[in-house]
Design an enzyme around this catalytic site. Structure first.
Site, PDB file in Angstrom:
ATOM      1  CG  ASP A  53      -2.326   0.219   0.750  1.00  0.00           C
ATOM      2  OD1 ASP A  53      -2.248   1.680   0.492  1.00  0.00           O
ATOM      3  OD2 ASP A  53      -3.326  -0.006   1.848  1.00  0.00           O
ATOM      4  CG  ASP A  69      -4.015   6.166   0.666  1.00  0.00           C
ATOM      5  OD1 ASP A  69      -4.816   5.237   1.126  1.00  0.00           O
ATOM      6  OD2 ASP A  69      -3.972   7.712   1.749  1.00  0.00           O
ATOM      7  CD  GLU A  83      -8.859   5.139  -0.714  1.00  0.00           C
ATOM      8  OE1 GLU A  83      -9.758   4.987   0.278  1.00  0.00           O
ATOM      9  OE2 GLU A  83      -7.803   5.412  -0.039  1.00  0.00           O
ATOM     10  CG  HIS A 111      -8.194   0.449   6.327  1.00  0.00           C
ATOM     11  ND1 HIS A 111      -7.971  -0.118   4.066  1.00  0.00           N
ATOM     12  CD2 HIS A 111      -7.706   1.398   6.175  1.00  0.00           C
ATOM     13  CE1 HIS A 111      -7.989   1.036   4.226  1.00  0.00           C
ATOM     14  NE2 HIS A 111      -6.900   1.726   4.339  1.00  0.00           N
ATOM     15  CG  ASP A 112     -10.792   3.637   4.588  1.00  0.00           C
ATOM     16  OD1 ASP A 112     -10.526   3.162   5.782  1.00  0.00           O
ATOM     17  OD2 ASP A 112     -10.361   3.822   3.812  1.00  0.00           O
TER      18      ASP A 112
HETATM   19  C1  NOJ Z   1      -7.856   5.987   2.622  1.00  0.00           C
HETATM   20  C2  NOJ Z   1      -7.306   5.426   3.079  1.00  0.00           C
HETATM   21  O1  NOJ Z   1      -8.223   4.014   3.134  1.00  0.00           O
HETATM   22  C3  NOJ Z   1      -7.310   5.946   4.407  1.00  0.00           C
HETATM   23  O2  NOJ Z   1      -7.493   4.557   5.775  1.00  0.00           O
HETATM   24  C4  NOJ Z   1      -6.706   7.095   4.987  1.00  0.00           C
HETATM   25  O3  NOJ Z   1      -6.541   7.574   6.180  1.00  0.00           O
HETATM   26  C5  NOJ Z   1      -6.319   8.402   4.052  1.00  0.00           C
HETATM   27  N1  NOJ Z   1      -6.597   7.413   3.015  1.00  0.00           N
HETATM   28  C6  NOJ Z   1      -5.492   8.978   4.240  1.00  0.00           C
HETATM   29  O4  NOJ Z   1      -4.295   8.495   4.146  1.00  0.00           O
END
Ligand code: NOJ
Length: 534
Positions: free
Chosen positions: A100, A202, A262, A322-323
């Site tokens: 990542d 990311d 992402e 994870h979000d």
């Molecule tokens: C996206 C990530 O998935 C998230 O967990 C993170 O807080 C933000 N980007 C900032 O890197």
């Protein structure tokens, strides 16, 4: 190591949040050796690749998504030797490793940022987005941080603001600076040279901001100031396209590698526009994971994504990361896994790479925390309206021993109290468990070209309960029927397929190989039925 260049199309990608997977050093934080110890479990599950959430040194303002060194391992996770060992042992089992990379911003503790804030003429100053106050005083423009407040933080010593989309401890890099670009491309090279198989990028479509930093247009509706703006100038700028070409060329020069992005604040069409032969292999579209438990909404999400990627890219799907609140917490009622099975069957039989998130295969639920236990910056800021993302990051539930077998002494977040009855060790021994359901479907997907490579046609919905679709290759015709309701429903085989002989390929309730001779099938509550045409 597998020579199959389509591993990322045919395979299953499993996301690990390293802090929470397996702790071998008894410090309450998972580590790389913990992951290595569990590779046989992952191989047995049928995983083809692991996406590791960030493993680099980080002050943990945003738990690894604030990186202080891109070419080192956080000592809490282990050493470079441990990483190489993990890579080697994964490859032995035909498991690919995807790192990542968080390259939109660094930690404010990264040496580059520390230098950049020393003075306006420091060579690193322009590596970040530093700006003078606006002529009227205050921040240079109206951009907000998605984590709350202004996107600009004032540095009293410099008399300038720096921009951060996320926490103040995550300053955005200036990708227009040639040395930044070169240094970050070298980060890709560093890991490719070590042998990694790919990257998850990311919020990649945030790398470039409009060079003049204009105010974003305002919107009338939205809860927070961030939501009351059209994010026109700080995301999705056109400079991203040539950079993606360059990244892809670099990856291609290392063989069969993979890069998935992402996308931030983007529609399915826009997300898909970043994917293709000379761009990313794939990007995340959130619509499926955001769908409520409604056949209509899942159907819409699938159709939208299929249409957006068309023939130029390969789709991918996920229900968890994870979000987001875990799908079992979103969809299931209590401890019953019936809906988790239906959604797993959907994920694993659609056209496109399925992404799983650790613990999904045993139906882990989110933990609930008191205000004082919250660690995630989002939860800290927005409690109780938004409790943040700690809930889906709890330790993996391996068995019913102390800390669910995750750690012998401690655990950085509490373990879910249901671990006594919900854990890997128990589900391994139960033929009807969710874990075994995932395993069987992953296996089925591998064995049947129609499931991993075939076309997808969603059949007209006959009612609001059953999602049905065909997966086809010239040699194989598979029909998937998923009952989303807790009631018996009669499914009428549509005319175009009713004259074929259908045999049971997968069912928890029926005899495998059994012929379906009727024109209608009585589906039991929450049944998954997979049929193959003779
Ligand atoms: C996206 C990530 O998935 C998230 O967990 C993170 O807080 C933000 N980007 C900032 O890197």
């Amino acid at each position: 190591m597998s020579k199959n260049s389509l591993w990322w199309q045919n395979g299953i990608i499993y996301q690990i949040y390293p802090r929470s997977f397996m702790d071998t050093t008894a410090n309450g934080i998972g580590d790389l050796n913990g992951i290595t110890n569990k590779l046989d479990y992952l191989a047995d599950l049928g995983v083809d690749a692991i996406w590791l959430s960030p493993i680099f040194p980080s002050p943990d303002v945003d738990f690894g998504y604030d990186v202080a060194d891109y070419v080192a391992i956080d000592p809490r996770f282990g050493s470079m030797v441990d990483f190489d060992h993990l890579l080697k042992e994964s490859h032995k089992r035909n498991i690919h490793i995807i790192l990542d990379l968080v390259l939109n911003h660094t930690s404010d503790q990264h040496p580059w940022f520390k230098e950049s804030r020393k003075s306006r003429d420091n060579p690193y100053h322009d590596w970040y987005l530093w700006k003078d106050p606006s002529p009227k005083g205050g921040p240079p423009n109206n951009w907000c941080s998605i984590f709350g407040g202004s996107g600009w933080e004032f540095d009293t010593q410099l008399g300038q603001y720096y921009y951060h989309m996320f926490c103040t401890g995550q300053p955005d890099l200036n990708w227009r600076h040639p040395e930044v670009r070169e240094t970050l491309l070298n980060v890709f090279k560093f890991w490719l040279e070590r042998g990694v198989d790919g990257f998850r990028l990311d919020v990649f479509n945030m790398y470039f901001k409009h060079s003049e930093l204009p105010d974003n247009p305002k919107k009338l509706i939205g809860l927070r100031p961030f939501d009351r703006q059209v994010h026109k100038y700080e995301v999705s700028q056109p400079e991203m396209d040539p950079l993606l070409n360059e990244i892809r060329q670099l990856l291609d020069s290392y063989g069969s590698t993979y890069v998935v992005g992402e996308t931030f604040l983007a529609s399915p069409e826009h997300t898909a526009s970043y994917c293709g032969q000379d761009k990313l292999h794939a990007a995340f579209n959130f619509e499926l994971a955001e769908s409520p438990w409604k056949v209509k909404r899942f159907t819409r999400a699938i159709k939208n994504w299929e249409k957006a990627v068309e023939d130029h890219a390969w789709p991918n799907y996920f229900l968890n990361n994870h979000d987001v609140t875990r799908s079992s917490s979103r969809y299931c009622r209590g401890e019953d896994d019936a809906r988790a099975k239906v959604s797993a069957a959907m994920l694993l039989t659609l056209r496109g790479t399925p992404f799983m998130y650790y613990g999904e295969e045993i139906g882990m639920r989110d933990i609930s925390l008191k205000h004082s236990q919250i660690l995630d910056p989002v939860g800290k800021r927005y409690w109780p309206f938004n409790k943040g993302r700690d809930g889906c990051r709890a330790p993996m539930q391996w068995d019913d021993s102390v800390n669910a077998g995750f750690s012998s002494t401690a655990s950085w977040l509490p373990v879910h109290p249901d671990y006594i009855s919900r854990n890997v060790s128990k589900q391994k021994t139960e033929p009807g468990s969710l874990l075994n359901f995932y395993k069987q479907l992953i296996q089925l997907r591998k064995e049947h070209p129609a499931l991993n490579q075939g076309s997808l046609s969603i059949l007209d919905p006959q009612n609001k309960s059953i999602l049905s679709y065909l997966r086809q290759t010239p040699d194989e015709n598979i029909l998937i029927l998923l009952n989303f309701k807790q009631k018996q429903i009669t499914y009428q085989l549509p005319k175009q397929i009713a004259d074929q002989n259908w045999r049971v390929l997968f069912s928890e309730k029926r005899q495998i190989e059994e012929l379906c001779q009727e024109q209608s099938i009585l589906m039991t509550p929450y049944e998954t039925l997979i049929l193959v045409a003779d």
